[in-house]
Scaffold this motif. Structure first.
Motif, PDB file in Angstrom:
ATOM      1  N   PRO A  98       0.797  -1.241   0.000  1.00 52.37           N
ATOM      2  CA  PRO A  98       0.000   0.000   0.000  1.00 52.37           C
ATOM      3  C   PRO A  98       0.825   1.284   0.000  1.00 52.37           C
ATOM      4  O   PRO A  98       0.301   2.346  -0.344  1.00 52.37           O
ATOM      5  N   PHE A  99       2.103   1.209   0.383  1.00 50.13           N
ATOM      6  CA  PHE A  99       2.927   2.423   0.468  1.00 50.13           C
ATOM      7  C   PHE A  99       3.922   2.541  -0.687  1.00 50.13           C
ATOM      8  O   PHE A  99       4.871   3.316  -0.615  1.00 50.13           O
ATOM      9  N   LEU A 100       3.696   1.798  -1.760  1.00 47.42           N
ATOM     10  CA  LEU A 100       4.646   1.757  -2.875  1.00 47.42           C
ATOM     11  C   LEU A 100       4.696   3.087  -3.625  1.00 47.42           C
ATOM     12  O   LEU A 100       3.677   3.599  -4.081  1.00 47.42           O
ATOM     13  N   HIS A 101       5.922   3.633  -3.741  1.00 55.61           N
ATOM     14  CA  HIS A 101       6.137   4.879  -4.494  1.00 55.61           C
ATOM     15  C   HIS A 101       6.968   4.656  -5.752  1.00 55.61           C
ATOM     16  O   HIS A 101       6.881   5.451  -6.699  1.00 55.61           O
ATOM     17  N   HIS A 102       7.801   3.593  -5.754  1.00 55.84           N
ATOM     18  CA  HIS A 102       8.696   3.346  -6.881  1.00 55.84           C
ATOM     19  C   HIS A 102       8.656   1.851  -7.207  1.00 55.84           C
ATOM     20  O   HIS A 102       8.886   1.016  -6.327  1.00 55.84           O
ATOM     21  N   PHE A 103       8.368   1.536  -8.482  1.00 56.24           N
ATOM     22  CA  PHE A 103       8.262   0.129  -8.878  1.00 56.24           C
ATOM     23  C   PHE A 103       8.984  -0.081 -10.206  1.00 56.24           C
ATOM     24  O   PHE A 103       8.832   0.701 -11.157  1.00 56.24           O
ATOM     25  N   ALA A 104       9.809  -1.138 -10.258  1.00 56.08           N
ATOM     26  CA  ALA A 104      10.520  -1.483 -11.495  1.00 56.08           C
ATOM     27  C   ALA A 104      10.469  -2.993 -11.688  1.00 56.08           C
ATOM     28  O   ALA A 104      10.743  -3.758 -10.757  1.00 56.08           O
ATOM     29  N   PHE A 105      10.127  -3.397 -12.902  1.00 52.54           N
ATOM     30  CA  PHE A 105      10.122  -4.819 -13.256  1.00 52.54           C
ATOM     31  C   PHE A 105      10.797  -4.940 -14.620  1.00 52.54           C
ATOM     32  O   PHE A 105      10.284  -4.455 -15.633  1.00 52.54           O
TER      33      PHE A 105
END
Length: 462
Positions: free
Chosen positions: A266-273
């Protein structure tokens, strides 16, 4: 008799502020301006010196000027205890896989380390045998270290890790070697690690060695074998994660795990896949990731990279569904992505959130670069200040920026960075020196308001 009102600050006089207030004033300035203050014969110069030298970079066995500078700094640390007491972060670089001995330099370093009484963070990038010597000294003198970053340049040795038990930030990047020592060190610091960056393409995610529920930042590069449940472990336990970066060699069916925990983090600000490779057909993978990302209004940066948009479309579902989720990410500031095969370039840009100021694109199959960027221009977000182009065929960088991105302040083409200026109505590119881009790129990007354009390097401690 009327009172005379004296001005608080006399003309042409320096305000009599306390040192603490002057320090707060200096902290409002960007770090690149601190160097100018060093020449000021005032308390400002001393404050700037203290702030600048909180982090020291040593380049051993480099070219002559850098080697001499590093030797001078080490001498100053050894002979000036006050100067040494201000150092909180030490980064040591030995370029490449140099085979000649650096015994003299490591000897000076060993003499200097005990003087760094307030040292908190250490980064080493060198051969593992030299690294072992440095770590051995650290173990004997610094029990308050909270950040450790290791990048063995030969990547195959078996390091003996120090017996630290309170490390909060840990990164280890290598291409070989066994996992035993690293995983033992992770277990040793399991309850304290909050930031973890682990890169080795041959390793699996160390689920048992890491307390995922304690992490706020996780950056993992490695293999996810056929029976892996690592994605589920990360998503179900990473309640405090604010930053998650996964670079995968994929052998498992990950889509089911993303579907199972679509509302996690719920607190995700930065995501990389990013996919480095894959040995699986999982047609629901990227639709599942798109569903996982949909409506995350707190997300500030996003990276989605595949090695081939054509094959990723056929085998992993990397299609227009992925790009279609972008408009729901209303707080997005930085986007790095491979354009899906079935999305027209002009249309794709209109789907990018209007608040994005840093955009990086990876080329599809070979294209006419000038023609391609011309199609993008109309739909670009208004505040765009940074553009990155990877794997494009660029013969004339100036023409590409002029044609597609004349509004940006910074451009990156593969590994080359440029400041973009307009002189007499024409675009002019000034290339950044390699020393700046190799070790301090993100700090310089911050000077132009583009720090989120690139993932934070593990050598830049919090």
């Amino acid at each position: 008799m009327p009172h005379s009102h004296q001005p608080v600050i006399k003309p042409h006089a320096t305000p009599g502020f306390s040192t603490e207030i002057w320090r707060e004033i200096v902290l409002w300035l960007p770090p690149r301006d601190w160097k100018s203050l060093l020449q000021v014969p005032h308390v400002l110069g001393r404050i700037a010196s203290e702030l600048l030298f909180q982090r020291i970079d040593l380049h051993l066995a480099s070219e002559k000027r850098e080697s001499q500078r590093s030797a001078d700094i080490l001498t100053r640390i050894i002979t000036d205890g006050d100067f040494a007491s201000h150092v909180k972060t030490l980064r040591v670089f030995v370029p490449g896989r140099e085979t000649f001995p650096i015994t003299f330099q490591t000897g000076m370093l060993s003499n200097a380390l005990p003087k760094l009484t307030n040292l908190r963070n250490v980064h080493c990038s060198m051969r593992w045998k030299d690294m072992y010597s440095v770590l051995r000294v650290l173990e004997t003198i610094s029990h308050r270290l909270t950040g450790l970053s290791l990048m063995p340049s030969d990547g195959t040795g078996e390091l003996r890790f120090p017996r630290f038990k309170h490390i909060m930030q840990f990164s280890y990047h290598s291409t070989g070697g066994a996992t035993t020592q690293v995983y033992d060190f992770l277990v040793q610091n399991k309850s304290s690690i909050r930031y973890l960056s682990l890169h080795n393409p041959n390793w699996s995610f160390p689920t048992e060695a890491v307390s995922i529920r304690h992490l706020t930042t996780l950056d993992f590069q490695g293999t996810f074998p056929a029976d892996s449940r690592a994605f589920a472990e990360i998503l179900s336990n990473g309640h405090q994660l604010e930053s998650l970066r996964l670079e995968c060699i994929l052998e498992c069916t990950a889509s089911k795990q993303f579907r199972e925990f679509a509302t996690a983090l719920p607190f995700l600000h930065h995501f990389a896949f990013s996919l480095m490779g894959y040995r699986v057909n999982d047609h629901d993978l990227f639709p599942a990731i798109a569903e996982f990302l949909k409506g995350r209004t707190a997300l500030r940066s996003l990276q989605l990279i595949v090695p081939s948009a054509d094959w990723a479309l056929k085998r992993l579902g990397y299609d227009a569904t992925v790009w279609g989720v972008l408009p729901s990410l209303t707080s997005l500031k930085a986007l790095t992505a491979t354009l899906p095969k079935d999305v027209a370039a002009a249309v794709a840009m209109w789907l990018v959130p209007r608040g994005v100021h840093a955009l990086s694109l990876q080329a599809l199959t070979p294209v006419n670069t000038i023609e391609f960027v011309s199609q993008l221009r109309a739909g670009l977000p208004p505040p765009l200040t940074y553009i990155g182009l990877s794997q494009f065929h660029v013969e004339d960088a100036t023409a590409v920026i002029e044609q597609g991105f004349p509004m940006v302040r910074i451009a990156r083409i593969d590994d080359d960075y440029y400041t973009v200026a307009r002189v007499n109505g024409k675009i002019k590119l000034d290339e950044w020196p390699k020393g700046r881009t190799q070790y301090n790129a993100r700090e310089w990007l911050a000077c132009y308001g583009c720090e989120e354009a690139e993932w934070r390097d593990p050598t830049q401690f919090l």
